[in-house]
Write a protein that holds these residues in place. Structure first.
Motif, PDB file in Angstrom:
ATOM      1  N   SER A 197      41.921  29.538  50.515  1.00  0.00           N
ATOM      2  CA  SER A 197      42.599  30.056  51.448  1.00  0.00           C
ATOM      3  C   SER A 197      42.419  31.414  51.673  1.00  0.00           C
ATOM      4  O   SER A 197      42.319  32.400  52.925  1.00  0.00           O
ATOM      5  CB  SER A 197      43.854  30.068  50.734  1.00  0.00           C
ATOM      6  OG  SER A 197      44.251  28.300  51.309  1.00  0.00           O
ATOM      7  N   ASP A 198      42.416  32.748  50.595  1.00  0.00           N
ATOM      8  CA  ASP A 198      42.281  33.893  50.974  1.00  0.00           C
ATOM      9  C   ASP A 198      41.166  34.494  51.699  1.00  0.00           C
ATOM     10  O   ASP A 198      40.802  35.018  51.486  1.00  0.00           O
ATOM     11  CB  ASP A 198      42.726  34.969  49.556  1.00  0.00           C
ATOM     12  CG  ASP A 198      43.399  34.640  48.551  1.00  0.00           C
ATOM     13  OD1 ASP A 198      44.266  34.637  49.422  1.00  0.00           O
ATOM     14  OD2 ASP A 198      43.714  35.230  47.790  1.00  0.00           O
ATOM     15  N   THR A 212      43.747  28.779  46.376  1.00  0.00           N
ATOM     16  CA  THR A 212      43.967  30.112  46.854  1.00  0.00           C
ATOM     17  C   THR A 212      43.188  31.186  46.729  1.00  0.00           C
ATOM     18  O   THR A 212      42.772  31.874  47.980  1.00  0.00           O
ATOM     19  CB  THR A 212      44.974  31.147  45.618  1.00  0.00           C
ATOM     20  OG1 THR A 212      46.468  30.948  45.249  1.00  0.00           O
ATOM     21  CG2 THR A 212      45.529  32.172  45.897  1.00  0.00           C
ATOM     22  N   ARG A 227      45.498  26.366  40.870  1.00  0.00           N
ATOM     23  CA  ARG A 227      46.033  26.728  41.408  1.00  0.00           C
ATOM     24  C   ARG A 227      45.182  28.287  42.079  1.00  0.00           C
ATOM     25  O   ARG A 227      45.040  29.140  43.411  1.00  0.00           O
ATOM     26  CB  ARG A 227      47.686  27.490  41.190  1.00  0.00           C
ATOM     27  CG  ARG A 227      48.305  26.151  41.310  1.00  0.00           C
ATOM     28  CD  ARG A 227      50.276  26.541  41.780  1.00  0.00           C
ATOM     29  NE  ARG A 227      50.368  27.076  40.025  1.00  0.00           N
ATOM     30  CZ  ARG A 227      50.644  26.399  38.890  1.00  0.00           C
ATOM     31  NH1 ARG A 227      50.805  24.730  39.274  1.00  0.00           N
ATOM     32  NH2 ARG A 227      50.648  26.558  38.542  1.00  0.00           N
ATOM     33  N   THR A 228      44.627  28.710  41.560  1.00  0.00           N
ATOM     34  CA  THR A 228      44.019  30.201  41.453  1.00  0.00           C
ATOM     35  C   THR A 228      42.859  29.705  42.462  1.00  0.00           C
ATOM     36  O   THR A 228      42.323  30.595  43.298  1.00  0.00           O
ATOM     37  CB  THR A 228      43.449  30.858  39.792  1.00  0.00           C
ATOM     38  OG1 THR A 228      44.472  30.912  39.054  1.00  0.00           O
ATOM     39  CG2 THR A 228      42.122  31.900  40.298  1.00  0.00           C
ATOM     40  N   ASP A 256      47.588  26.196  36.346  1.00  0.00           N
ATOM     41  CA  ASP A 256      47.245  27.762  36.845  1.00  0.00           C
ATOM     42  C   ASP A 256      45.914  27.774  37.441  1.00  0.00           C
ATOM     43  O   ASP A 256      45.599  28.638  38.040  1.00  0.00           O
ATOM     44  CB  ASP A 256      47.181  28.651  36.168  1.00  0.00           C
ATOM     45  CG  ASP A 256      48.979  28.868  35.889  1.00  0.00           C
ATOM     46  OD1 ASP A 256      49.633  28.343  36.345  1.00  0.00           O
ATOM     47  OD2 ASP A 256      49.496  29.564  34.262  1.00  0.00           O
TER      48      ASP A 256
END
Length: 185
Positions: free
Chosen positions: A112-113, A109, A105-106, A102
């Motif tokens: 990308s954000d 993310t 992945r955070t 997790d």
């Protein structure tokens, strides 16, 4: 981080060894392992560092840009790989191919954000100045990033279609067509 980027650029993200990085950094492999634990974690941290550096360079150039259109051009240039084998994109590919918990992945993310937020800021500014059409921003960003990601894969793969034309020019033209204000310039 610079030693890691240098080793990755020379040997590739998939084949670089912790000892290659340690040697360039003037450290022991044990020291590198102590800080990062394993190669997967090191590659993720190098990606974070690399994206932070690229984001800062993009922002500095965008702050100096004369118009939202120029900022859009800078965004596309920063986002797309420069050539097949681009080290930053090779690193992205290697990191994305790993299994992540997790926390990993955070982190991915958030990276990308950050690019999506940069694009949103450019579009908002262009709309506020009447230079861009009033597009549905979340939908536009999803389409734009999906297109840029697909073009990035093509460039990294070395698709022949990009030998005679520029992926950058293609992408910028597509985005500008969609952002062109209706009934005007």
């Amino acid at each position: 981080m610079r030693a890691a980027i240098s080793a990755i650029a020379e040997k590739g993200a998939a084949t670089v060894r912790m000892s290659d990085i340690a040697e360039r950094a003037g450290m022991s492999t044990g020291h590198i392992l102590y800080h990062f634990g394993k190669k997967d974690r090191l590659l993720l941290e190098v990606l974070v560092w690399s994206e932070g550096d690229l984001g800062a360079r993009f922002q500095q150039a965008a702050d100096e840009a004369a118009s939202p259109a120029e900022k859009l051009d800078l965004f596309v240039r920063a986002y797309l790989p420069r050539h097949p084998g681009d080290e930053r994109y090779a690193l992205w590919t290697q990191v994305l191919a790993q299994r992540h918990d997790d926390a990993g992945r955070t982190v991915l993310t958030a990276l990308s954000d950050a690019w999506e937020e940069r694009l949103e800021a450019v579009i908002r500014e262009g709309r506020a100045l009447g230079q861009f059409a009033d597009v549905d921003l979340p939908e536009f960003v999803i389409r734009a990033v999906a297109m840029l990601n697909g073009l990035s894969e093509d460039v990294m793969f070395g698709r022949p279609r990009w030998q005679h034309t520029s992926a950058h020019t293609f992408a910028l033209s597509a985005l500008e067509r969609e952002l062109r204000p209706t009934g005007g310039a």
